[in-house]
Design a protein around this motif. Structure first.
Motif, short mmCIF file in Angstrom:
data_model
loop_
_atom_site.label_atom_id
_atom_site.label_comp_id
_atom_site.label_asym_id
_atom_site.label_seq_id
_atom_site.Cartn_x
_atom_site.Cartn_y
_atom_site.Cartn_z
N SER A 95 59.37 -6.55 46.45
CA SER A 95 58.65 -5.35 46.06
C SER A 95 58.15 -5.39 44.61
O SER A 95 57.55 -4.42 44.14
N THR A 154 63.96 -7.08 50.73
CA THR A 154 64.21 -5.68 50.44
C THR A 154 64.98 -5.05 51.60
O THR A 154 64.65 -5.27 52.77
N GLY A 176 65.05 0.42 50.47
CA GLY A 176 64.18 0.09 49.35
C GLY A 176 64.86 -0.67 48.24
O GLY A 176 64.21 -1.14 47.31
N SER A 180 63.79 0.88 40.50
CA SER A 180 63.09 -0.12 41.30
C SER A 180 61.62 0.24 41.48
O SER A 180 61.20 1.38 41.24
N THR A 181 60.86 -0.72 41.92
CA THR A 181 59.45 -0.49 42.21
C THR A 181 59.28 0.56 43.30
O THR A 181 58.21 1.17 43.42
N HIS A 182 60.33 0.81 44.07
CA HIS A 182 60.28 1.85 45.09
C HIS A 182 60.59 3.23 44.52
O HIS A 182 60.66 4.21 45.28
N TYR A 194 61.50 6.47 50.18
CA TYR A 194 62.81 6.02 49.71
C TYR A 194 63.45 7.08 48.83
O TYR A 194 62.77 7.79 48.08
N PRO A 233 54.33 -0.27 46.36
CA PRO A 233 54.61 -1.62 46.84
C PRO A 233 54.60 -1.76 48.36
O PRO A 233 54.91 -2.83 48.88
N VAL A 234 54.28 -0.67 49.06
CA VAL A 234 54.27 -0.69 50.52
C VAL A 234 52.88 -0.33 51.01
O VAL A 234 52.31 0.69 50.59
#
Length: 963
Positions: A586, A607, A611, A638-640, A793, A839-840
């Protein structure tokens, strides 16, 4: 004393109470206790200043500016004094419509910036004689380094690069650093012999010494390179090219340099827009951003970022570079300088610079000072046996600084501010440095064979705006096409778009900061040095690290510097085999690209469903690569957008295997004042001053990406070989074990006063409250939209961090409406779209920041919920799938108001979707409600068309006449 906090933080009093209640907590402290793992939380951060009032901060900065001594700089070395037209300073540099805008990833609402960047690209290609140029680089030295890497990609089997010994010392230092990381053999050469294993040659034009060879000499060198199959890289002075034959005309394949001379102050070393231009054959290898001409849904001319598949956010470790931040604001200034002056004006300025250099050479020769330069544009060398230091001291008596080459040689570089008076003062200062025997006349100038004969800047844009009235209106028309923070919220996840206050911006144009050469004597930079020392200490306190370098002039350079520090540490311990870098799937694309440029091999870690990092996959990857594990790069939160419970475990597992932990500082706006990465396992991090610490994004740059490290990595942080008027011949004393990553020792020093002011205005407690307020805003949005648009997330306590990811995939499956449709429809509601599909894929990442008030946050939530209802209307058959307000968005004024309306929804629904029928039927209320309407200048842009029909320069005027 009036606190600055209520000016910066958007939600207070009843509004904050309502947001806390919605989230389900009683206070900001309770929110952070629930969101953050208990082991990370701190109640306060030691080492940060107490908050000061706006007036106190201005007075402090004025004191620092006064400690800098502004002299007439003749130092050169890639930095020259210039004249910033007041119309450009006021209408661009000091205009929030330009400096608060974001990177133009949403092209429909970025047409003004994109047009200015097309002007920039046209200016560069015309002057260099190349086919295509990108929309800016970070500085000249990194542009040349990127040119070297471009050549290596083209010549895959070759690993040797020849470089002239007569290039700028800072350029050599940066190229050395980048070559060493990738095991490129860099060799000094006079190019008499070019073998078949050479990927490229690098020469400076004019040379660092100022020398200009005859045209046939240059053609001989480029001919040899061609015969050997090597590419020719030229570091060229754009101002000189107003007089001299373009590098493209005598055989260059790649041309790199800076546009600093085009109206951008020296500013202690930056920020300035570098450039990189290539022949058409290499366009897909060109790093950085490239603006191309395309068309919108109505066939109108429209601009967009082209060939984005080359870039790090898509290609990751296979990208052409790790560049993320460019220098858009400075590129706009430079291109506007060319628009304002036009080709005739540039020619006059360049000719005046050259004439003063010739006059200086002739007059010094007449008083017996040995002038070794006879062929030059602006720079001359003087030979004063054993007397270089004495000559520089004499120049200081006339308030002039020169450049020391060695004990017997100095250089003097003329610029736009050089005058007859300056020449008189130099002659007066050096009058005793010559001898009667050396009194001679010289025939100085540049070779007639190098005189430029072809035209440049022929497009009408470079001829129309000669009066200030016309330029003012042109710049206003461009700004009106764009969406920036002065219009409304830019809720981009991962790219914090907070307030860039006027008080923070004010000092950057002050003479004491803007007019300092980065290599001026240390005694002339005392204010800068004091500011830098304090700012480094504050950033170390914020992060929990032991040392900080401010040299990296972008987040991508900070990443690279941090990874190079890890690499240097392992090498110093004999662990040269530790070349694997673990990176979560991610992660930002720059992470993977930076790791490759630092000489690491990327191994991706999976991942988990929530997440977070997949701990099972992490353990497997550590076990597989234990003996060669160099580092892991993680982002926290996190990037999430969540605070992962496992971060401490991740760090300890990597350390146990002998690796180092790099914590990406992209999301530091969720940590400042509440947790420190240096305390929960990080060994090194970069910080984005253009996100967390209030430096504005400037439409895609400038940025500053300092790197902070624990003590064992401190010796491997960036160093610099240039200081105090000369080249030391070795790395700077502060971090002697590393190399340079930017052209100037302190990178973009000219904008450091912004972050200095921000920290001093906020104080330690204010910074903590800003973090808490950003996290509150993100959680408020998550609770408002989650039942309709699910939040993907959540972390501890069921909370998000300072950003949240809205999952639009169920909506797409149900209604056919895509994330692109939602993003473009938000424009009709008066918003810049959140970050799309990162990131998704199929999601929107939203980061409201601490600066937005509840009214604006609610307006965004209302818009998202209403767009959901519009999508449902498509599903329910109210509007057809191929003709509805979402797939047709955005709607321009012309498309909605001119001609017959054939769509199954009303004109009002198209352009005033947030207004109720009650408002729409009440003229008085309607007038008030529509007063601030943002009208996009173009409809949805056809991206693939622009890539298939690539045009990256000003389109012919006929294309506008046709539309």
């Amino acid at each position: 004393m009036t606190s600055f906090l209520p000016r910066h933080i958007g939600a207070w009093g009843e509004d904050r109470a309502a947001m806390l209640e919605r989230v389900g907590v009683k206070s900001l402290d309770e929110l952070m206790e629930a969101a953050l793992p208990a082991s990370l939380t701190r109640e306060s951060i030691e080492g940060l200043p107490a908050a000061r009032s706006e007036q106190e901060v201005l007075e402090r900065l004025a004191t620092l500016a006064d400690k800098n001594t502004v002299r007439t700089s003749m130092i050169g070395q890639g930095y020259y004094d210039t004249v910033t037209p007041a119309a450009i300073r006021r209408n661009v540099l000091e205009n929030p419509s330009w400096y608060t805008a974001y990177t133009p990833y949403q092209p429909e609402i970025s047409q003004g910036r994109l047009e200015a960047l097309v002007n920039f690209q046209t200016m560069v290609t015309d002057l260099t004689g190349m086919d295509i140029a990108n929309s800016s680089m970070l500085d000249e030295a990194t542009a040349v380094a990127e040119a070297m890497l471009l050549a290596r990609r083209v010549k895959k089997a070759r690993n040797k690069v020849l470089m002239s010994e007569d290039v700028f010392d800072a350029t050599r230092a940066v190229v050395d650093t980048r070559a060493d990381a990738l095991d490129i053999e860099l060799v000094e050469s006079d190019f008499r012999q070019i073998d078949s294993d050479v990927a490229a040659i690098i020469l400076q034009y004019p040379a660092a010494s100022g020398h200009l060879p005859e045209l046939h000499e240059l053609e001989t060198i480029t001919g040899r390179a061609r015969e050997a199959g090597a590419l020719v890289i030229v570091a060229a002075d754009l101002m000189a090219l107003a007089l001299l034959a373009s590098p493209g005309s005598w055989g260059a394949d790649i041309v790199a340099g800076t546009t600093q001379r085009f109206g951008v102050p020296m500013a202690g070393g930056g920020p300035h827009a570098g450039y990189l231009a290539v022949k058409d054959a290499h366009k897909r290898q060109l790093p950085g951003r490239l603006v191309g001409v395309s068309k919108d849904a109505d066939g109108a001319v429209a601009y967009r970022l082209a060939l984005q598949t080359r870039e790090q956010h898509i290609r990751r470790e296979k990208a052409t570079s790790n560049i993320c931040t460019a220098q858009v604001l400075l590129a706009v200034m430079a291109s506007t300088y060319a628009v304002y002056h036009g080709p005739d004006g540039l020619h006059r300025i360049a000719q005046r610079i050259h004439n003063h250099a010739v006059s200086l050479a002739e007059r010094l020769s007449q008083i017996g000072v040995p002038v070794t330069s006879t062929s030059f544009f602006d720079t001359i060398e003087l030979e004063i046996p054993g007397g270089a230091d004495r000559a520089l001291r004499h120049l200081l008596t006339e308030n002039i600084t020169g450049w020391k080459v060695d004990e017997s040689t100095i250089r003097l570089s003329c610029d736009e501010r050089t005058s007859a008076d300056v020449v008189d003062r130099i002659v007066r200062a050096l009058e005793g440095s010559g001898t009667e025997a050396d009194k001679t006349g010289i025939d100085a100038g540049y070779p007639a064979s190098l005189e430029r004969k072809d035209e440049y800047l022929t497009h009408p844009t470079f001829h129309r705006y000669r009066t200030e009235t016309l330029l003012m209106r042109y710049l206003k028309s461009l700004a009106d096409k764009d969406y920036a923070l002065d219009r409304g919220m830019i809720p981009l996840g991962s790219c914090t778009m907070k307030l860039n206050s006027a008080i923070e911006m004010t000092p950057i144009t002050w003479h004491g900061f803007a007019s300092i050469h980065p290599f001026a004597p240390a005694m002339d930079r005392l204010g800068y040095l004091e500011l830098i020392e304090e700012l480094e200490a504050w950033l170390a306190a914020v992060t929990g690290y032991d040392a900080v370098s401010l040299q990296p002039n972008a987040g991508s350079q900070g990443e690279l510097a941090g990874l190079l520090a890890i690499r240097g540490y392992h090498v110093s311990r004999g662990d040269k085999k530790r070349t694997v870098c673990l990176i979560p799937a991610s992660a930002h694309g720059t992470n993977a690209a930076s790791a490759v440029l630092a000489g690491f091999r990327v191994v991706v870690v999976g991942t988990a469903a929530d997440g977070s990092i997949d701990m099972g996959d992490l353990e497997a990857k550590i076990a597989e690569h234990r003996d060669v594990l160099g580092a892991i790069m993680i982002t926290y939160p996190s990037t999430h957008g969540i605070y992962e419970d496992s971060v401490g475990d991740v760090c300890s597992r990597v350390h146990a295997a002998g690796g180092q932990v790099y914590i990406d500082g992209a999301n530091l706006n969720a940590l400042v004042g509440v947790a420190r990465p240096g305390e929960f396992g990080g060994d090194v991090s970069h910080l984005n001053l253009h996100k967390t610490f209030a430096i504005p994004h400037g439409g895609g740059g400038p940025g500053v990406g300092p790197v902070a490290a624990r003590s064992h990595l401190a010796p491997f942080l960036p160093s610099h070989p240039l200081t105090d008027n000369h080249t030391t011949g070795s790395a700077a004393a502060k971090f002697p074990g590393a190399g340079a990553v930017s052209q100037a020792p302190y990178g973009s020093a000219g904008i450091l006063p912004i972050s200095f002011a921000y920290i001093l205005l906020m104080g330690g407690e204010g910074l903590r409250m800003a973090t808490q307020s950003a996290v509150l805003a993100a959680n408020y949005i998550a609770t408002r939209v989650d039942k309709v648009l699910p939040v993907l997330y959540r972390g501890p306590g069921g909370l998000v961090g300072h950003e949240c990811i809205i999952d639009l995939r169920p909506l797409r499956e149900e209604t056919g409406i895509s994330v692109d449709d939602v993003a473009k429809r938000l424009i009709d509601y008066g918003f810049h779209a959140p970050t799309m599909s990162f990131p998704v894929a199929g999601t929107l990442m939203i980061e409201p920041t601490e600066s937005e008030d509840l009214g604006e946050i609610d307006r965004l939530c209302d818009a998202l919920l209403q767009i959901h209802d519009e999508a449902r209307s498509v599903y329910e058959g109210v509007w057809p799938p191929d003709d509805n307000p979402l797939v047709n968005a955005p709607h321009t004024a012309a498309s909605a108001l001119v001609g017959e309306w054939s769509h199954p929804y009303s004109r009002a629904t198209a352009v005033y979707p947030a207004l109720t029928d009650e408002v729409l039927t009440n003229p008085a209320r309607l007038s008030a409600a529509t007063a601030g309407k943002y009208w996009p200048p173009v409809r949805r842009i056809d991206g693939p068309y622009g890539d298939r029909n690539l045009v990256c320069a000003c389109p012919p005027i006929e294309s506008y006449r046709e539309q």
